[in-house]
Design a protein around this motif. Sequence first.
Motif, PDB file in Angstrom:
ATOM      1  N   SER A  36       0.898  -1.156   0.160  1.00 28.15           N
ATOM      2  CA  SER A  36      -0.088   0.216  -0.152  1.00 28.15           C
ATOM      3  C   SER A  36       0.755   1.271  -0.189  1.00 28.15           C
ATOM      4  O   SER A  36       1.897   1.382   0.428  1.00 28.15           O
ATOM      5  CB  SER A  36      -0.833   0.016   1.335  1.00 28.15           C
ATOM      6  N   THR A  86      -0.435   5.320   0.727  1.00 23.76           N
ATOM      7  CA  THR A  86      -1.578   6.141   1.017  1.00 23.76           C
ATOM      8  C   THR A  86      -1.155   7.420   1.743  1.00 23.76           C
ATOM      9  O   THR A  86       0.061   7.769   1.813  1.00 23.76           O
ATOM     10  CB  THR A  86      -2.561   5.335   2.132  1.00 23.76           C
ATOM     11  N   HIS A 122     -10.032   3.144   4.281  1.00 28.80           N
ATOM     12  CA  HIS A 122      -8.677   2.913   3.905  1.00 28.80           C
ATOM     13  C   HIS A 122      -8.026   1.902   4.613  1.00 28.80           C
ATOM     14  O   HIS A 122      -7.464   0.907   4.282  1.00 28.80           O
ATOM     15  CB  HIS A 122      -7.921   4.214   3.600  1.00 28.80           C
ATOM     16  N   VAL A 181      -9.900  -1.838   4.391  1.00 29.79           N
ATOM     17  CA  VAL A 181      -9.762  -2.389   3.117  1.00 29.79           C
ATOM     18  C   VAL A 181      -8.561  -3.076   3.195  1.00 29.79           C
ATOM     19  O   VAL A 181      -8.296  -4.171   2.672  1.00 29.79           O
ATOM     20  CB  VAL A 181      -9.767  -1.264   1.927  1.00 29.79           C
ATOM     21  N   VAL A 236      -6.000   3.202  -2.360  1.00 20.73           N
ATOM     22  CA  VAL A 236      -7.199   3.590  -2.211  1.00 20.73           C
ATOM     23  C   VAL A 236      -7.633   4.836  -1.639  1.00 20.73           C
ATOM     24  O   VAL A 236      -7.111   5.259  -0.686  1.00 20.73           O
ATOM     25  CB  VAL A 236      -8.040   2.346  -1.370  1.00 20.73           C
ATOM     26  N   VAL A 248     -13.851   4.844  -7.419  1.00 27.63           N
ATOM     27  CA  VAL A 248     -14.484   3.798  -6.260  1.00 27.63           C
ATOM     28  C   VAL A 248     -15.534   3.017  -7.052  1.00 27.63           C
ATOM     29  O   VAL A 248     -15.799   1.859  -6.582  1.00 27.63           O
ATOM     30  CB  VAL A 248     -14.890   4.702  -5.090  1.00 27.63           C
ATOM     31  N   VAL A 255      -9.278   3.925  -6.808  1.00 25.07           N
ATOM     32  CA  VAL A 255      -8.787   2.411  -6.712  1.00 25.07           C
ATOM     33  C   VAL A 255      -7.876   2.101  -7.689  1.00 25.07           C
ATOM     34  O   VAL A 255      -7.969   1.936  -8.895  1.00 25.07           O
ATOM     35  CB  VAL A 255      -9.987   1.325  -6.653  1.00 25.07           C
ATOM     36  N   HIS A 268      -7.135  -6.021  -9.390  1.00 21.29           N
ATOM     37  CA  HIS A 268      -7.923  -4.957  -9.180  1.00 21.29           C
ATOM     38  C   HIS A 268      -9.239  -5.249  -8.708  1.00 21.29           C
ATOM     39  O   HIS A 268      -9.803  -4.233  -7.980  1.00 21.29           O
ATOM     40  CB  HIS A 268      -7.861  -3.785 -10.397  1.00 21.29           C
ATOM     41  N   VAL A 314      -9.548  -5.666  -5.216  1.00 18.00           N
ATOM     42  CA  VAL A 314      -9.614  -4.368  -4.173  1.00 18.00           C
ATOM     43  C   VAL A 314     -10.742  -3.722  -4.394  1.00 18.00           C
ATOM     44  O   VAL A 314     -11.345  -3.095  -3.207  1.00 18.00           O
ATOM     45  CB  VAL A 314      -8.219  -3.726  -4.451  1.00 18.00           C
ATOM     46  N   LEU A 315     -11.366  -3.539  -5.536  1.00 22.33           N
ATOM     47  CA  LEU A 315     -12.445  -2.880  -5.854  1.00 22.33           C
ATOM     48  C   LEU A 315     -13.827  -3.291  -5.061  1.00 22.33           C
ATOM     49  O   LEU A 315     -14.333  -2.667  -4.501  1.00 22.33           O
ATOM     50  CB  LEU A 315     -12.830  -2.709  -7.376  1.00 22.33           C
ATOM     51  N   VAL A 330     -13.572  -2.492  -1.357  1.00 20.40           N
ATOM     52  CA  VAL A 330     -13.889  -1.265  -1.113  1.00 20.40           C
ATOM     53  C   VAL A 330     -15.297  -1.038  -0.855  1.00 20.40           C
ATOM     54  O   VAL A 330     -15.804  -0.549   0.101  1.00 20.40           O
ATOM     55  CB  VAL A 330     -13.073  -0.232  -2.319  1.00 20.40           C
TER      56      VAL A 330
END
Length: 359
Positions: free
Chosen positions: A229, A231, A244, A247, A279, A311, A331, A338, A341-342, A345
């Motif tokens: 990650s 962020t 965040h 997730v 994210v 998102v 995202v 992907h 992860v989506l 979220v």
Amino acid sequence: MDSPYRPELEAAIGAVQTAAHISRVALATAQKDAAAGSFDVVKDDLSPVTVADFAIQALLARVLHGAFPHDGFVGEESADELRQSPALLSRVLATIAECAGASLFRDADDLCAAIDSCTTASNSARTWVFDPIDGTKTFIRGEQYAINVALLEDGEQILSVVGCPLLSADATAPIFDASVDPTGAGCMLFAVRGHGAYVRPLLVETAEVQPRRLPRHADNVTSPDGLRSVTCWALLDSGVDTVHKAVAEQLGVPFPGCDLLGWVPRWAVMALGLANMTVWVYKTRDRHAKIWDHAGAMLLFEEVGGIVTDVHGKPIDLASGRKLEVNFGFVAAPKAVHHLVLRTVLDTLKVQGRDELLS
């Protein structure tokens, strides 16, 4: 790099090289003479504006308009504050003269016109987008910041040049705002769509330095185990930090990982392979990203195998204007994961009762 955009790439690389020099001179001057007023101006969004912001936008606009006069230009800054502060305007002119030559602008009005040429809507199919200093607050502290230049054609990212004066081309994770290149060289990243992403030292004595092509490292990530990650943790009030973090926890990703205030440095560390996932969910639906924080810089990550959506899984629409009003949040992750992860979220937003952010 061999590509149909070699002239554009060479012009942008040269301009960013000079812009990085401006940023260092402006910062050193302000640190040496805190009474000079370099950091006194505050924009309506409360982010500080520096001599470097104005000087770099003016430089980029003048140099690239001179090379490509039929293109459009979008930049973050307006010259309004300069016109209201003769001392600040004088400092910007002096900084440009020192770093790029006194002949670049005829006078103060010419400089202000160059800055404002980036604030009006353009009908051109080709548009350059500038963020003269991304991470202004960290820049003032002598921490990570970036200079972002992008070329769009019909709203599509075609070219990216990003200068990171304090980020080493050989940095190792995790990277924080205070992670400063001990060699002082910094790095420059650049990409042309379909031709890969590259990195090279930024401040070098010779133009013959050979760039290094970045591997498509994101292609190697096929499960959440490979996610890392980047962020901005607990430093910006625009995002939902609890989402965040949740997730990352659901995916088993160490959090926060790389932690950076500026968006362009975040995209840069993702291109370098120091992270491969980010994210960002805004606190309210009416909050939107600004084009200069993402255009071009996202291309760096895409050219190493990353996917970037909002998102809701929609592609980022860079043709929507100065604010990305078609999209909500970000995202970004390697292509193979992907969708995981989506989905995480969206599930997290539901679990946390943030249904108003899903509509």
